[in-house]
Design a protein around this motif. Structure first.
Motif, PDB file in Angstrom:
ATOM      1  N   PRO A   1       0.825  -1.221   0.000  1.00 56.50           N
ATOM      2  CA  PRO A   1       0.000   0.000   0.000  1.00 56.50           C
ATOM      3  C   PRO A   1       0.851   1.260   0.000  1.00 56.50           C
ATOM      4  O   PRO A   1       1.853   1.352   0.716  1.00 56.50           O
ATOM      5  CB  PRO A   1      -0.807  -0.133   1.302  1.00 56.50           C
ATOM      6  CG  PRO A   1      -0.777  -1.586   1.640  1.00 56.50           C
ATOM      7  CD  PRO A   1       0.526  -2.096   1.144  1.00 56.50           C
ATOM      8  N   GLY A   2       0.447   2.226  -0.823  1.00 56.62           N
ATOM      9  CA  GLY A   2       1.138   3.509  -0.853  1.00 56.62           C
ATOM     10  C   GLY A   2       2.387   3.555  -1.704  1.00 56.62           C
ATOM     11  O   GLY A   2       2.996   4.623  -1.849  1.00 56.62           O
ATOM     12  N   ASP A   3       2.805   2.413  -2.280  1.00 52.79           N
ATOM     13  CA  ASP A   3       4.008   2.373  -3.108  1.00 52.79           C
ATOM     14  C   ASP A   3       3.586   2.392  -4.574  1.00 52.79           C
ATOM     15  O   ASP A   3       3.244   1.358  -5.153  1.00 52.79           O
ATOM     16  CB  ASP A   3       4.818   1.118  -2.794  1.00 52.79           C
ATOM     17  CG  ASP A   3       6.215   1.145  -3.422  1.00 52.79           C
ATOM     18  OD1 ASP A   3       6.373   1.810  -4.457  1.00 52.79           O
ATOM     19  OD2 ASP A   3       7.125   0.496  -2.870  1.00 52.79           O
ATOM     20  N   GLN A   4       3.608   3.572  -5.192  1.00 51.19           N
ATOM     21  CA  GLN A   4       3.133   3.728  -6.559  1.00 51.19           C
ATOM     22  C   GLN A   4       4.004   2.970  -7.557  1.00 51.19           C
ATOM     23  O   GLN A   4       3.510   2.357  -8.500  1.00 51.19           O
ATOM     24  CB  GLN A   4       3.084   5.217  -6.932  1.00 51.19           C
ATOM     25  CG  GLN A   4       2.439   5.507  -8.275  1.00 51.19           C
ATOM     26  CD  GLN A   4       0.953   5.151  -8.298  1.00 51.19           C
ATOM     27  OE1 GLN A   4       0.306   5.089  -7.260  1.00 51.19           O
ATOM     28  NE2 GLN A   4       0.424   4.897  -9.490  1.00 51.19           N
ATOM     29  N   HIS A   5       5.330   3.010  -7.358  1.00 50.36           N
ATOM     30  CA  HIS A   5       6.236   2.301  -8.273  1.00 50.36           C
ATOM     31  C   HIS A   5       5.992   0.792  -8.216  1.00 50.36           C
ATOM     32  O   HIS A   5       5.988   0.113  -9.256  1.00 50.36           O
ATOM     33  CB  HIS A   5       7.682   2.619  -7.923  1.00 50.36           C
ATOM     34  CG  HIS A   5       8.036   4.068  -8.065  1.00 50.36           C
ATOM     35  ND1 HIS A   5       8.101   4.708  -9.287  1.00 50.36           N
ATOM     36  CD2 HIS A   5       8.321   5.020  -7.135  1.00 50.36           C
ATOM     37  CE1 HIS A   5       8.426   5.974  -9.114  1.00 50.36           C
ATOM     38  NE2 HIS A   5       8.561   6.204  -7.814  1.00 50.36           N
ATOM     39  N   ALA A   6       5.776   0.274  -7.000  1.00 49.26           N
ATOM     40  CA  ALA A   6       5.490  -1.162  -6.864  1.00 49.26           C
ATOM     41  C   ALA A   6       4.171  -1.513  -7.525  1.00 49.26           C
ATOM     42  O   ALA A   6       4.043  -2.568  -8.161  1.00 49.26           O
ATOM     43  CB  ALA A   6       5.460  -1.550  -5.385  1.00 49.26           C
ATOM     44  N   ALA A   7       3.169  -0.623  -7.404  1.00 52.78           N
ATOM     45  CA  ALA A   7       1.861  -0.889  -7.997  1.00 52.78           C
ATOM     46  C   ALA A   7       1.948  -0.975  -9.515  1.00 52.78           C
ATOM     47  O   ALA A   7       1.334  -1.849 -10.154  1.00 52.78           O
ATOM     48  CB  ALA A   7       0.871   0.202  -7.591  1.00 52.78           C
TER      49      ALA A   7
END
Length: 481
Positions: free
Chosen positions: A351-357
């Motif tokens: 959650p909250g990690d845009q690059h991971a998403a």
């Protein structure tokens, strides 16, 4: 994180309108039965939900707003917010009596909102008001806007059990007993419908509520991650991810050991039993051995090899928390019968990690488009046993995830040899079996409108073993003789 505990204020109408006899008993009897089932559900699931009870139409008046001289007569708060217990259930069984004067149902909603505002201040919970009434008591329209505003400010949900106020106006079939309603009920339903519509509430009839509550449900499980780490693809690619249990086998609750002697005494107390264990040699004197002098042993042929604690520590397989992709394979290579374990895990980007998403979404879509599964080595926490398994893509309109299913190691697979099937099957026999399978196709069932649907979906089916156990315990508790 969403709250997992509910704060519910139940407003039960005990006024004269609820005591009129019907073929199925009085509406008050049905209302008490519904509340009984709600309390039993929470007792069996050991729920932490807090429930308060307000009676509308009592001969006396006992509520915080009436004490301030603001009206609200014939409304009594008999229970503040607290977890359900057997005393509450016994109160519903023995202490609910009809009143001689009807109370204003709208005033009852105001009292319920006041209880929630005072007793849940600063608490993280889902707030609900449950009104149990046939709408036969008075319903004023003076405070409707204030009430709707109060529901919005408290983020509170309104539910009404009694009249089915959600019935479609376009329905060709009139609601049951439409011609038997008293003018007060028709007026009351009109007012309650306005409140429901403006407060986005819902209503259900007594019979429908009883049918739904006849089945016991387990306590809502808190959403807790089982893994927080990286999906490792080779030495360079790492995607931050969390995992959660999606499916887990539920076992019946274990029974506790109690003292039958204490139960039969005048003051049984807790009846708790404390186990005291001792160890003895298998000799003539049954010599007692101190627990500190015990050691575990492993049977190796006819010899028992002793294992001290230091040996046990050295035998432990050391692992680090990880989710490593060993490779990718076509989905057709992963056989359904080789899936292992009693749980299924979902993997989502942190959650909250845009690059991971973004990276996770690319991986999921690539696997779905190529019809591939990832073969992974999964260690949920340090020094736990590693699992070999597969992750496959799961794409829905609102979310994307990977689903992990454990696969067997070589030692887990059992190889069996079976005799060949008979080959001299006639065409008539083959057609009969085809027709049998076709008639049992669960995906081709039809509803009342002729639309196809899938029957017996496991996510909607309750475990009959758990249901039977709950019903037996309920009967034994409520009718001990």
């Amino acid at each position: 994180m969403a709250a997992t505990k509910d704060a519910i204020v139940v407003c039960l109408d005990v006024g004269p309108g609820m005591s009129e006899a019907t073929p199925s008993g009085t509406d008050l009897d049905l209302g008490v039965k519904v509340l009984n089932m709600i309390v039993q559900q929470r007792l069996f699931s050991q729920s932490k939900d807090e429930v308060a009870l307000v009676l509308l139409g009592t001969n006396g008046t006992d509520n915080a707003l009436a004490n301030d001289g603001a009206g609200y007569e014939h409304i009594s708060t008999v229970r503040s917010l607290a977890p359900c217990d057997w005393k509450f259930l016994q109160y519903l069984e023995d202490k609910i009596v009809p009143g001689d004067t009807g109370a204003d149902l709208v005033d009852g909603l105001v009292v319920a909102l006041d209880i929630l505002a005072r007793e849940t201040q600063g608490k993280k919970c889902n707030r609900r008001v449950l009104l149990v009434s046939n709408a036969g008591s008075p319903c004023s329209e003076d405070q409707l806007d204030t009430i709707v505003q109060g529901f919005g400010q408290l983020d509170c949900q309104l539910q009404i059990v009694g009249p089915d106020l959600d019935q479609d106006d376009d329905d060709d079939q009139p609601p049951p007993n439409v011609g038997k309603k008293r003018p007060e009920q028709v007026a009351g339903e009109a007012v309650l419908t306005r409140v429901l519509q403006q407060a986005n509430g819902e209503s259900v009839s007594f019979q429908n509520a009883i049918e739904v509550l006849s089945f016991f449900k387990k306590r809502q499980t808190k959403q807790t991650s089982t893994f927080r780490g990286c999906i490792e693809i080779g030495p360079d690619v790492k995607i931050n991810a969390w995992s959660y249990l999606r499916v887990k086998s539920v076992k019946p609750a274990s029974f506790k050991s109690l003292s039958a002697v204490s139960q039969a005494s005048a003051q049984p107390g807790t009846m708790k039993v404390i186990n005291d264990r001792s160890y003895h040699l298998n000799d003539e004197d049954e010599t007692e051995v101190d627990k500190a002098d015990l050691a575990k042993g492993y049977r190796f042929g006819k010899t028992i090899v002793p294992m001290l604690k230091i040996d046990e520590q050295s035998m432990k397989f050391t692992t680090t928390k990880s989710l490593k992709v060993l490779g990718f394979t076509a989905a057709r290579n992963v056989k359904m019968q080789n899936r292992l374990g009693d749980s299924v895990t979902v993997v989502v980007p942190a959650p909250g990690d845009q690059h991971a998403a973004i990276a996770f979404s690319a991986l999921v879509h690539a696997m779905a488009e190529t019809d591939k599964m990832a073969v992974v080595r999964y260690v949920a926490r340090a020094n736990s046993a590693p699992k070999i398994g597969v992750c496959f893509a799961h794409i829905k309109p609102l979310y994307e995830c990977l689903i992990f299913a454990a696969m067997p190691f070589m030692e887990d697979v059992r190889q069996f040899t079976f005799a060949s099937l008979a080959k001299d099957v006639s065409g008539e026999q083959s057609a009969a079996v085809d027709a049998l399978i076709g008639s049992m196709d669960l995906c081709s069932q039809r509803d009342e409108d002729g639309d196809a649907y899938e029957a017996l979906q496991s996510k909607h089916m309750l475990n009959p073993v758990l249901q039977h156990m709950f019903q037996c315990v309920q009967r034994r508790a409520l009718a001990p003789d």
